[in-house]
Design a protein around this motif. Structure first.
Motif, short mmCIF file in Angstrom:
data_model
loop_
_atom_site.label_atom_id
_atom_site.label_comp_id
_atom_site.label_asym_id
_atom_site.label_seq_id
_atom_site.Cartn_x
_atom_site.Cartn_y
_atom_site.Cartn_z
N MET A 81 -41.01 87.63 78.26
CA MET A 81 -42.17 87.61 79.14
C MET A 81 -42.01 86.53 80.21
O MET A 81 -42.26 86.76 81.41
N VAL A 82 -41.55 85.35 79.80
CA VAL A 82 -41.36 84.24 80.73
C VAL A 82 -40.26 84.57 81.73
O VAL A 82 -40.42 84.35 82.94
N ILE A 83 -39.14 85.10 81.25
CA ILE A 83 -38.01 85.40 82.13
C ILE A 83 -38.37 86.46 83.16
O ILE A 83 -38.03 86.34 84.34
N ILE A 84 -39.06 87.51 82.73
CA ILE A 84 -39.48 88.55 83.67
C ILE A 84 -40.39 87.97 84.74
O ILE A 84 -40.33 88.34 85.91
N SER A 90 -35.88 90.05 87.85
CA SER A 90 -36.94 90.64 87.04
C SER A 90 -37.02 92.16 87.12
O SER A 90 -37.33 92.82 86.14
N GLY A 91 -36.74 92.73 88.29
CA GLY A 91 -36.80 94.19 88.42
C GLY A 91 -35.83 94.89 87.49
O GLY A 91 -36.15 95.93 86.90
N TRP A 92 -34.62 94.34 87.33
CA TRP A 92 -33.62 94.93 86.46
C TRP A 92 -33.85 94.58 84.99
O TRP A 92 -33.23 95.18 84.11
N MET A 135 -30.81 86.99 71.65
CA MET A 135 -31.00 85.55 71.83
C MET A 135 -29.95 84.96 72.75
O MET A 135 -30.25 84.08 73.57
N ILE A 136 -28.71 85.44 72.65
CA ILE A 136 -27.66 84.95 73.56
C ILE A 136 -27.99 85.35 74.99
O ILE A 136 -27.86 84.54 75.92
N ALA A 137 -28.41 86.60 75.18
CA ALA A 137 -28.76 87.09 76.52
C ALA A 137 -29.89 86.27 77.12
O ALA A 137 -29.84 85.88 78.30
N ILE A 138 -30.90 85.99 76.33
CA ILE A 138 -32.05 85.23 76.82
C ILE A 138 -31.64 83.80 77.18
O ILE A 138 -32.06 83.26 78.21
N ALA A 139 -30.80 83.19 76.35
CA ALA A 139 -30.33 81.83 76.64
C ALA A 139 -29.54 81.80 77.95
O ALA A 139 -29.72 80.89 78.78
N VAL A 140 -28.68 82.79 78.18
CA VAL A 140 -27.90 82.86 79.41
C VAL A 140 -28.83 83.05 80.62
O VAL A 140 -28.63 82.43 81.67
N LEU A 141 -29.86 83.87 80.46
CA LEU A 141 -30.80 84.10 81.55
C LEU A 141 -31.61 82.85 81.87
O LEU A 141 -31.95 82.60 83.03
#
Length: 221
Positions: A81-84, A90-92, A135-141
């Motif tokens: 939610m925060v990242i978007i 965010s669109g992708w 979790m890895i994807a979110i950390a990288v983002l």
């Protein structure tokens, strides 16, 4: 309730989930990105430790079994939610995030409906890989936000022509614009690719859980 170390780590991870969002309310960027990244990675590490310690010390409890998946889902859902809301990608991010959120709600609903027979929906190895990849994807983002805002801070007061000349090598890059921009671009791309792969695994595991639940959803004749 058994408040052993694995359960305490799980509760800390659960409490850390909303703190990720609060970082963006009480701190300016890129400090909010840094704090959210550190908090998220630290919480993700406890996800491995609490399970490992519970098995090694034979301290697996019903409380831990109940809280562990809730903590994982809360971390992932709130972080997405925060990242978007803040990411330039965010669109992708909307589609893979939607798949992930829909699956979590759907499987949680299945488990609630099945009640005592929810044991048929035990967490599989693929589901564990799915959570790890999320979790890895979110950390990288989150790291992409750090690079992006340090780049923005470095070009503050410069016009587009000067920035272009620096990036093209015509002017010495004394502020490190090149590596900051490259870091932001690659962190965003890699994080996005990983999130799409995680979304695919999320969809596969969701279909698998639904297939396993089907015999329990049939009406008695």
């Amino acid at each position: 309730m058994n408040w052993n170390i694995p359960n305490i780590l799980t509760v800390i991870r659960l409490a850390a989930a909303p703190m990720v969002a609060l970082m963006f309310l009480y701190f300016t960027r890129p400090y909010a990105d840094w704090f959210a990244l550190i908090l998220f990675v630290s919480a993700a590490i406890t996800d491995w430790f609490d399970g490992y310690l519970a098995r090694s010390w034979r301290q697996e409890t019903k409380l831990g079994a109940m809280l562990d998946p809730i903590a994982d889902k809360a971390m992932v859902v709130i972080a997405l939610m925060v990242i978007i809301g803040f990411s330039s990608w965010s669109g992708w991010l909307v589609l893979p995030a939607t798949v992930i959120l829909f699956r979590e709600v759907f499987v949680s609903g299945l488990r609630e409906f099945l009640g005592d027979t929810a044991g048929t929906l035990k967490v599989t190895k693929l589901a564990k890989w799915k959570t790890t990849l999320q979790m890895i994807a979110i950390a990288v983002l989150f790291s992409q936000g750090v690079f992006e805002h340090y780049f923005g801070m470095s070009i503050w007061g410069m016009d587009n022509e000067i920035v272009g000349q620096i990036l093209s090598g015509e002017i010495p890059d004394v502020h490190g614009l090149g590596w900051k921009l490259t870091g932001a671009e690659w962190a965003g791309r890699i994080g996005l690719w990983l999130l799409w792969i995680a979304a695919a695994l999320t969809l596969i595991t969701g279909i698998d859980y639904f297939r396993k639940a089907m015999p329990h959803l049939k009406d008695d004749r």
